[in-house]
Design a protein around this motif. Sequence first.
Motif, PDB file in Angstrom:
ATOM      1  N   GLU A  32     133.461   6.551 -70.270  1.00  0.00           N
ATOM      2  CA  GLU A  32     133.746   5.490 -71.249  1.00  0.00           C
ATOM      3  C   GLU A  32     134.650   4.418 -70.634  1.00  0.00           C
ATOM      4  O   GLU A  32     134.446   3.221 -70.853  1.00  0.00           O
ATOM      5  CB  GLU A  32     134.409   6.109 -72.486  1.00  0.00           C
ATOM      6  CG  GLU A  32     134.801   5.110 -73.565  1.00  0.00           C
ATOM      7  CD  GLU A  32     133.621   4.491 -74.298  1.00  0.00           C
ATOM      8  OE1 GLU A  32     133.802   3.415 -74.893  1.00  0.00           O
ATOM      9  OE2 GLU A  32     132.508   5.066 -74.282  1.00  0.00           O
ATOM     10  N   PHE A  33     135.641   4.849 -69.854  1.00  0.00           N
ATOM     11  CA  PHE A  33     136.571   3.888 -69.256  1.00  0.00           C
ATOM     12  C   PHE A  33     135.876   3.023 -68.202  1.00  0.00           C
ATOM     13  O   PHE A  33     136.054   1.807 -68.151  1.00  0.00           O
ATOM     14  CB  PHE A  33     137.778   4.612 -68.619  1.00  0.00           C
ATOM     15  CG  PHE A  33     138.760   3.660 -67.987  1.00  0.00           C
ATOM     16  CD1 PHE A  33     139.631   2.914 -68.768  1.00  0.00           C
ATOM     17  CD2 PHE A  33     138.782   3.472 -66.601  1.00  0.00           C
ATOM     18  CE1 PHE A  33     140.512   1.997 -68.191  1.00  0.00           C
ATOM     19  CE2 PHE A  33     139.662   2.569 -66.012  1.00  0.00           C
ATOM     20  CZ  PHE A  33     140.533   1.826 -66.811  1.00  0.00           C
ATOM     21  N   ALA A  34     135.059   3.664 -67.356  1.00  0.00           N
ATOM     22  CA  ALA A  34     134.505   2.960 -66.189  1.00  0.00           C
ATOM     23  C   ALA A  34     133.287   2.096 -66.504  1.00  0.00           C
ATOM     24  O   ALA A  34     133.093   1.048 -65.886  1.00  0.00           O
ATOM     25  CB  ALA A  34     134.142   3.985 -65.108  1.00  0.00           C
TER      26      ALA A  34
ATOM     27  N   GLU B 271     139.231  14.981 -59.515  1.00  0.00           N
ATOM     28  CA  GLU B 271     138.278  13.952 -59.064  1.00  0.00           C
ATOM     29  C   GLU B 271     138.153  12.809 -60.071  1.00  0.00           C
ATOM     30  O   GLU B 271     138.285  11.632 -59.721  1.00  0.00           O
ATOM     31  CB  GLU B 271     136.917  14.602 -58.807  1.00  0.00           C
ATOM     32  CG  GLU B 271     135.859  13.684 -58.231  1.00  0.00           C
ATOM     33  CD  GLU B 271     136.180  13.142 -56.837  1.00  0.00           C
ATOM     34  OE1 GLU B 271     135.808  11.988 -56.567  1.00  0.00           O
ATOM     35  OE2 GLU B 271     136.819  13.853 -56.030  1.00  0.00           O
ATOM     36  N   SER B 272     137.903  13.148 -61.353  1.00  0.00           N
ATOM     37  CA  SER B 272     137.681  12.072 -62.335  1.00  0.00           C
ATOM     38  C   SER B 272     138.983  11.341 -62.632  1.00  0.00           C
ATOM     39  O   SER B 272     139.006  10.126 -62.819  1.00  0.00           O
ATOM     40  CB  SER B 272     137.044  12.614 -63.615  1.00  0.00           C
ATOM     41  OG  SER B 272     137.928  13.479 -64.284  1.00  0.00           O
TER      42      SER B 272
ATOM     43  N   SER C 175     133.756  10.677 -57.984  1.00  0.00           N
ATOM     44  CA  SER C 175     134.087  10.104 -59.288  1.00  0.00           C
ATOM     45  C   SER C 175     133.324   8.794 -59.557  1.00  0.00           C
ATOM     46  O   SER C 175     133.303   7.892 -58.731  1.00  0.00           O
ATOM     47  CB  SER C 175     135.591   9.858 -59.341  1.00  0.00           C
ATOM     48  OG  SER C 175     135.888   8.774 -60.185  1.00  0.00           O
ATOM     49  N   PHE C 176     132.712   8.718 -60.739  1.00  0.00           N
ATOM     50  CA  PHE C 176     131.978   7.522 -61.171  1.00  0.00           C
ATOM     51  C   PHE C 176     132.920   6.317 -61.183  1.00  0.00           C
ATOM     52  O   PHE C 176     132.589   5.230 -60.688  1.00  0.00           O
ATOM     53  CB  PHE C 176     131.395   7.783 -62.570  1.00  0.00           C
ATOM     54  CG  PHE C 176     130.772   6.582 -63.241  1.00  0.00           C
ATOM     55  CD1 PHE C 176     129.772   5.847 -62.632  1.00  0.00           C
ATOM     56  CD2 PHE C 176     131.182   6.202 -64.522  1.00  0.00           C
ATOM     57  CE1 PHE C 176     129.180   4.746 -63.263  1.00  0.00           C
ATOM     58  CE2 PHE C 176     130.602   5.105 -65.160  1.00  0.00           C
ATOM     59  CZ  PHE C 176     129.610   4.380 -64.538  1.00  0.00           C
ATOM     60  N   ALA C 177     134.130   6.515 -61.715  1.00  0.00           N
ATOM     61  CA  ALA C 177     135.098   5.404 -61.819  1.00  0.00           C
ATOM     62  C   ALA C 177     135.434   4.841 -60.436  1.00  0.00           C
ATOM     63  O   ALA C 177     135.496   3.626 -60.250  1.00  0.00           O
ATOM     64  CB  ALA C 177     136.363   5.880 -62.532  1.00  0.00           C
TER      65      ALA C 177
END
Length: 443
Positions: free
Chosen positions: A93-95, A10-11, A139-141
């Motif tokens: 951190e990426f998103a 998912e992430s 997924s947050f992203a």
Amino acid sequence: MRLVVLGGGESGVGTAILGKEKGYDVFVSDFGKIKENYKEVLISNGIDFEDEQHTENLILNADVVMKSPGIPEKAPIVKKLIEKGIPVISEIEFAAPFTKAITIGITGSNGKTTTTMLVYHLLKSAGLNVGLGGNIGKSFAQQVAEDKFDSYVLELSSFQLDGIVDYKPHIAIITNISPDHLDRYDYKYENYIDSKFRITMNQTEDDYLIYDADDEAITEWFKNNKTKAKLIPFSLTKTFNEGAFIQNNNMEVIINQDEFKMETESIALEGKHNMKNAMAATSVAKLMQIRKATIRESLSNFQGVEHRLEKVLKIQNVQYINDSKATNVNATFFALDSMNSPTVWIVGGVDKGNDYNELMSLVREKVKAIVCLGVDNKKIIDAFGNVVDMMIEVSNMTDAVRMAQRLTEKGDTVLLSPACASFDLFENYEDRGNQFKQAVQNL
């Protein structure tokens, strides 16, 4: 810029979608098998991927690597990346830099899913445009890529926090800290505690940290460390000028001189630990300026979380409870503590360095029989063999539930609260909980 994503779950897939949208050259690599539904998403988005291998020359040329939380730092490919000085970060951190939305970050050894769901329920019921992500849900992203929400409620594991550099939530919650996942932290409890407190490391004076003031590990940390965030404590035993507490059977939350009061009896969630989850979530609702009537209504109609002290069925006046989400001793402590009748306890799985001694007094007081459900039950048998009248080992869920039923009388409870990870006999804790519910329904 080349983005390599390790892990095609998912992430990972969500990060790949966001990376592609933001113009990165994206490659996904999974040492295991990528599920078909995720493969389809990657193919339809034109994203290159591989599974069941890590091809080094396609990975070690990355500018940045997003590592899924399940992959340990000790994995050979991760070690090589770190040696080369390539940044290895988490999805959060990426998103985060790609959204203007405010985030509410929630971590803790136990209670984080319930607290996350309750905060989300409170904000959504108040009509806020809010997303749910992190360790839970979508997924947050990917949600950031779709850019629909003004705020996000994120459940953050210590593994996700290990991979942050600049990320900061506007509101952070630490529900509690107890030994868990120590196999990933060189068996040093202080490393795990520091990992949880990374949630507040980038917070400023304009941000908030909500925390359990009764928790030993948290209060110890504050003796030697500082955060810039504004502190909002909650407690079952102390009272505060600013914070959340219990007084005269009321939950009281005071923030910015404004007080919210609600009778504890009207709160849908049961048990002392859930009162803490409610105090933490209400503190967020107050900071987000949600109306008191809305908060009251949401707290009284919240349904709770699947696989967490979930009442399944009553059969011949015996209550069956699914607490499969209890993957450590502390979670099981809360479960046993909230039992009010003689209990047949189904326990066991993959032990993560558990110390069962802290359960001893509760087991003596509440547990009449133990059903061990794991490949290796030696530690459980050594700990409780002389404490309960009956101890049985089984190797599948159907047998566990059938044996438990035989050991009960009217008025008893059968509690699945494994205190262990599930990977020996099940895919994950959800699979374990679903098999339990199915077996109960088949009785």
